[in-house]
Design a protein around this motif. Structure first.
Motif, PDB file in Angstrom:
ATOM      1  N   PRO A 234      -5.495   7.650   4.953  1.00 49.48           N
ATOM      2  CA  PRO A 234      -4.414   7.887   3.982  1.00 49.48           C
ATOM      3  C   PRO A 234      -3.364   6.776   4.043  1.00 49.48           C
ATOM      4  O   PRO A 234      -2.446   6.804   4.870  1.00 49.48           O
ATOM      5  CB  PRO A 234      -3.830   9.229   4.440  1.00 49.48           C
ATOM      6  N   ASN A 235      -3.480   5.788   3.190  1.00 44.22           N
ATOM      7  CA  ASN A 235      -2.558   4.650   3.225  1.00 44.22           C
ATOM      8  C   ASN A 235      -1.118   5.056   2.973  1.00 44.22           C
ATOM      9  O   ASN A 235      -0.188   4.406   3.471  1.00 44.22           O
ATOM     10  CB  ASN A 235      -2.991   3.603   2.193  1.00 44.22           C
ATOM     11  N   TRP A 236      -0.904   6.135   2.227  1.00 46.89           N
ATOM     12  CA  TRP A 236       0.470   6.547   1.940  1.00 46.89           C
ATOM     13  C   TRP A 236       1.185   6.995   3.204  1.00 46.89           C
ATOM     14  O   TRP A 236       2.418   6.870   3.299  1.00 46.89           O
ATOM     15  CB  TRP A 236       0.480   7.660   0.892  1.00 46.89           C
ATOM     16  N   LEU A 237       0.434   7.485   4.209  1.00 50.25           N
ATOM     17  CA  LEU A 237       1.074   7.864   5.459  1.00 50.25           C
ATOM     18  C   LEU A 237       1.510   6.645   6.254  1.00 50.25           C
ATOM     19  O   LEU A 237       2.530   6.670   6.944  1.00 50.25           O
ATOM     20  CB  LEU A 237       0.132   8.735   6.294  1.00 50.25           C
ATOM     21  N   ARG A 238       0.771   5.547   6.166  1.00 55.30           N
ATOM     22  CA  ARG A 238       1.210   4.316   6.799  1.00 55.30           C
ATOM     23  C   ARG A 238       2.499   3.819   6.148  1.00 55.30           C
ATOM     24  O   ARG A 238       3.404   3.337   6.821  1.00 55.30           O
ATOM     25  CB  ARG A 238       0.120   3.244   6.680  1.00 55.30           C
ATOM     26  N   GLN A 239       2.564   3.936   4.844  1.00 61.47           N
ATOM     27  CA  GLN A 239       3.793   3.544   4.150  1.00 61.47           C
ATOM     28  C   GLN A 239       4.956   4.443   4.565  1.00 61.47           C
ATOM     29  O   GLN A 239       6.099   3.991   4.659  1.00 61.47           O
ATOM     30  CB  GLN A 239       3.576   3.604   2.643  1.00 61.47           C
ATOM     31  N   ARG A 240       4.644   5.713   4.832  1.00 57.30           N
ATOM     32  CA  ARG A 240       5.705   6.638   5.239  1.00 57.30           C
ATOM     33  C   ARG A 240       6.305   6.254   6.583  1.00 57.30           C
ATOM     34  O   ARG A 240       7.518   6.219   6.748  1.00 57.30           O
ATOM     35  CB  ARG A 240       5.124   8.057   5.292  1.00 57.30           C
ATOM     36  N   VAL A 241       5.459   5.957   7.574  1.00 55.07           N
ATOM     37  CA  VAL A 241       5.984   5.604   8.889  1.00 55.07           C
ATOM     38  C   VAL A 241       6.722   4.271   8.837  1.00 55.07           C
ATOM     39  O   VAL A 241       7.728   4.071   9.541  1.00 55.07           O
ATOM     40  CB  VAL A 241       4.856   5.594   9.948  1.00 55.07           C
ATOM     41  N   GLU A 242       6.276   3.352   7.993  1.00 59.28           N
ATOM     42  CA  GLU A 242       7.007   2.098   7.834  1.00 59.28           C
ATOM     43  C   GLU A 242       8.382   2.345   7.212  1.00 59.28           C
ATOM     44  O   GLU A 242       9.363   1.674   7.571  1.00 59.28           O
ATOM     45  CB  GLU A 242       6.194   1.128   6.979  1.00 59.28           C
ATOM     46  N   ALA A 243       8.467   3.308   6.288  1.00 59.29           N
ATOM     47  CA  ALA A 243       9.762   3.640   5.691  1.00 59.29           C
ATOM     48  C   ALA A 243      10.691   4.273   6.723  1.00 59.29           C
ATOM     49  O   ALA A 243      11.908   4.032   6.716  1.00 59.29           O
ATOM     50  CB  ALA A 243       9.563   4.589   4.509  1.00 59.29           C
TER      51      ALA A 243
END
Length: 299
Positions: A234-243
């Motif tokens: 789930p790439n969106w979860l990687r974006q979440r932790v980066e945010a």
């Protein structure tokens, strides 16, 4: 309850005095008069400093009478403020973990795991003479293709940003896999059994997979270029932790911590993690739609 800094600080003060301090046995002991500024007040002042974006203690203590003086009429000088904060680092950490455990989002069996560099110096002279010599080291930040001298902060958090586990590692002495093993070896940092842990491809390897399996954790990571089997990710979860890390660095001043000795570095990092958990906990309490939003508290 409404979303403003005064309400957040009052709620945190009540939680500290009624629950966190008694449960952790942090009450003051020994002879002498009690301090004019209590431990609970000092923790609230430390959280307010971060949320209002005062990275420098001198600027904060000059501005505090006008910003929060109506709540805390008794303030400290800079040296006493710094020393007492270092002494209260265990209370700051206990409060951080208490709020995480009492935030509804922590009940989810999903955790995001990532690391981020925390710079501690720029010049060669600093790396040799700093009080952090031996604790900090040289590391490489692939996201910006640069080397840095400092520590690596490992963060385990929920999908909305509540920090449930964290630790520091010397990037020169411990690689990413070894640092994660040391982090998860501590029961206070370990997610509940059966949790899914989303991380990056740096934790690839059979030994790491076996380590997570032994802890009853499901490791979810993207596939490396040399792996032939597909790994849905789930790439969106990687974006979440980066945010979430961006919030810590940009809004809460993690990159401008100002720590020059190990105790000061640890205290300032825990101070910022506590501020993030406090905001998310309060947003859950008042039913705010965006749990990681700090807009209501930074002015």
């Amino acid at each position: 309850m409404i979303a403003d800094l005064d309400t957040l600080l009052i709620a945190l003060y009540v939680e500290l005095t009624d629950r966190v301090i008694p449960a952790g046995g942090f009450g003051r002991r020994g002879p002498g008069r009690p301090p004019e500024v209590t431990d609970a007040e000092l923790v609230c002042l430390a959280v307010a400093q971060v949320l209002l974006r005062y990275n420098d203690e001198r600027h904060w203590l000059r501005a505090a009478p006008g910003r929060v003086g109506h709540l805390f009429p008794r303030l400290l000088g800079q040296s006493e403020y710094n020393q007492r904060l270092k002494d209260l680092a265990p209370l700051l950490e206990a409060a951080l973990r208490w709020l995480a455990a009492h935030t509804p989002g922590s009940a989810e069996r999903l955790r995001l795991l990532d690391g981020t560099p925390v710079g501690c110096g720029q010049s060669i002279i600093t790396t040799k003479r700093s009080g952090l010599f031996g604790y900090a080291g040289y590391g490489y930040e692939s996201a910006h293709s640069r080397y840095y001298w400092g520590v690596k902060l490992l963060v385990i958090c929920t999908a909305e940003g509540t920090v449930t586990g964290f630790g520091l590692a010397n990037p020169k002495l411990a690689g990413e896999r070894e640092a994660v093993r040391q982090l998860l070896a501590q029961p206070t940092n370990r997610p509940p059994a059966g949790s899914a842990v989303v991380t990056d491809k740096g934790l690839a390897g059979q030994d790491t997979e076996a380590f997570f399996t032994a802890l009853e954790l499901l490791l979810i990571r993207p596939a490396r270029a040399d792996e032939h089997l597909p790994r849905p990710f789930p790439n969106w979860l990687r974006q979440r932790v980066e945010a979430i890390i961006w919030t810590l660095k940009r809004q809460l001043g993690l990159e401008h911590h100002g720590g020059r000795v190990p105790a000061g570095l640890w205290t300032r990092i825990v101070q910022r993690l506590l501020a993030l958990n406090t905001a998310i906990w309060h947003n859950w309490t008042i039913g705010a739609p965006v749990k990681r939003s700090l807009i209501a508290y930074d002015h």
